[in-house]
Design an enzyme around this catalytic site. Structure first.
Site, short mmCIF file in Angstrom:
data_model
loop_
_atom_site.label_atom_id
_atom_site.label_comp_id
_atom_site.label_asym_id
_atom_site.label_seq_id
_atom_site.Cartn_x
_atom_site.Cartn_y
_atom_site.Cartn_z
N SER A 49 0.93 -1.16 -0.06
CA SER A 49 0.01 0.19 0.11
C SER A 49 0.90 1.41 0.10
O SER A 49 1.66 1.32 -0.94
CB SER A 49 -1.07 -0.08 1.24
N ASP A 188 -6.10 -3.75 -2.20
CA ASP A 188 -4.70 -3.34 -1.46
C ASP A 188 -4.14 -4.67 -1.09
O ASP A 188 -4.81 -5.67 -0.43
CB ASP A 188 -5.21 -2.54 -0.14
#
Length: 330
Positions: A49, A188
């Protein structure tokens, strides 16, 4: 020969902490008359991320200070908090309503900011090995982007660096899933590896074949809260996304434990392989999208670098590592 690995956790705007820490390390290197390009000091970088965005930027040759400036100056734009007064209040109310229905923020602002930094670079332009976790949206299996440090990795190096950064940062309830040019929709990487240290160590020992006694890992958090999940509040916590940080904490402990086992680092003085940089913070003070705390996060990261540079420098920053040469096709 010692092999050095950099691993950076996910955490949205809290990536400012990691960037500020590394920016101070760059200043330390310059003060010592050394090369301050951090990609030259690591044989492998992994990030999830926001951590993925940071290591991609570093691997492309950008300084931590440049990436930090991107977060500081454009973070409010990414998280739609760039307006003040009544307009800002309305903006935040709209964000809250969107989060209840799906993604709180458009990925367009993040994409624009990433393109301003990374431009047309490909993953294959990285100056060191990269491992960037994401999750395949359909199967919910890990979907990990890698540079061509093995002949088996024949496709990812042609992906846009922006595409890979968006893929690892597509946090549910915050951003929409991202679709690659090949039609693969990703989420993610934090869903499977918010702390990518276990993936990084597995790559180092399993894929690259580095002796475990030779591997050293600099693992950087994006701050940590003391965690507990009260039975009377857990439904409310989860409903408003607060439980996510608690679940990530459990995942973080597991990842570090796995890495310790793989490297034979059992907490004693006989073999220190993992060097963790973290700051325990007040519960609720920081969140993935709370851009009003950027200055405080920057201060925390800079302070940690002042504290930790003395013990980290002899392990990670004495001299540059070998130049990374991607594997070519057969």
């Amino acid at each position: 020969m010692i092999k050095r690995v950099l691993s950076i956790d996910g955490g949205g705007i809290k990536g400012v902490f990691a960037c500020a820490f590394l920016a101070q390390i760059e200043e330390y290197l310059e003060s010592e008359g050394k090369d301050s390009n951090l990609h030259n000091y690591f044989d492998l970088m992994a990030g999830t991320s926001t951590g993925g965005i940071i290591v991609i930027g570093l691997a492309m040759g950008f300084s931590a200070r440049q990436i930090l400036e991107m977060y500081v100056s454009r973070g409010p734009e990414i998280f739609a908090q760039d307006q003040r007064g009544s307009a800002g209040i309305l903006q935040r109310l709209k964000t809250g309503r969107k989060m209840l229905k799906g993604a709180a923020y458009s990925s367009q602002a993040l994409e624009t900011v990433l393109k301003s930094l990374l431009q047309n670079r490909l993953l294959g332009h990285a100056k060191t090995r990269l491992v960037i976790p994401s999750v395949h949206a359909e199967s919910l299996e890990p979907y990990i982007f890698k540079t061509r440090h093995s002949a088996r990795f024949a496709r990812d190096h042609t992906e846009s660096a922006v595409t890979v950064a968006l893929a690892t940062a597509a946090a549910p309830t915050f951003f929409e899933g991202q679709t690659t040019p090949a039609g693969v929709t990703t989420l993610d990487g934090g869903l499977s590896a918010n702390n990518p240290i276990a993936i990084a160590v597995s790559e180092a020992v399993g894929e690259l074949g580095w002796p475990r006694e030779d591997v050293r890992v600099l693992s950087i958090s994006c701050t940590t809260e003391p965690n507990s999940l009260r039975a009377d509040a857990k439904k409310l916590d989860m409903a408003f996304g607060k439980g996510i940080s608690k679940l990530m904490a459990a995942q973080n402990h597991m990842a570090i434990g796995m890495a310790q086992i793989l490297l034979g680092d059992h907490g004693g003085d006989d073999h220190k392989a993992i060097f963790r940089v973290d700051a325990v913070v007040e519960p609720g003070r920081y969140s993935l999208d709370k851009t009003g705390e950027i200055a405080a996060l920057r201060s925390l990261g800079s302070a940690q670098a002042r504290i930790r540079s003395a013990d980290l420098a002899p392990v990670f920053f004495t001299h540059p590592t070998e130049t990374f040469t991607p594997v070519t096709g057969a």
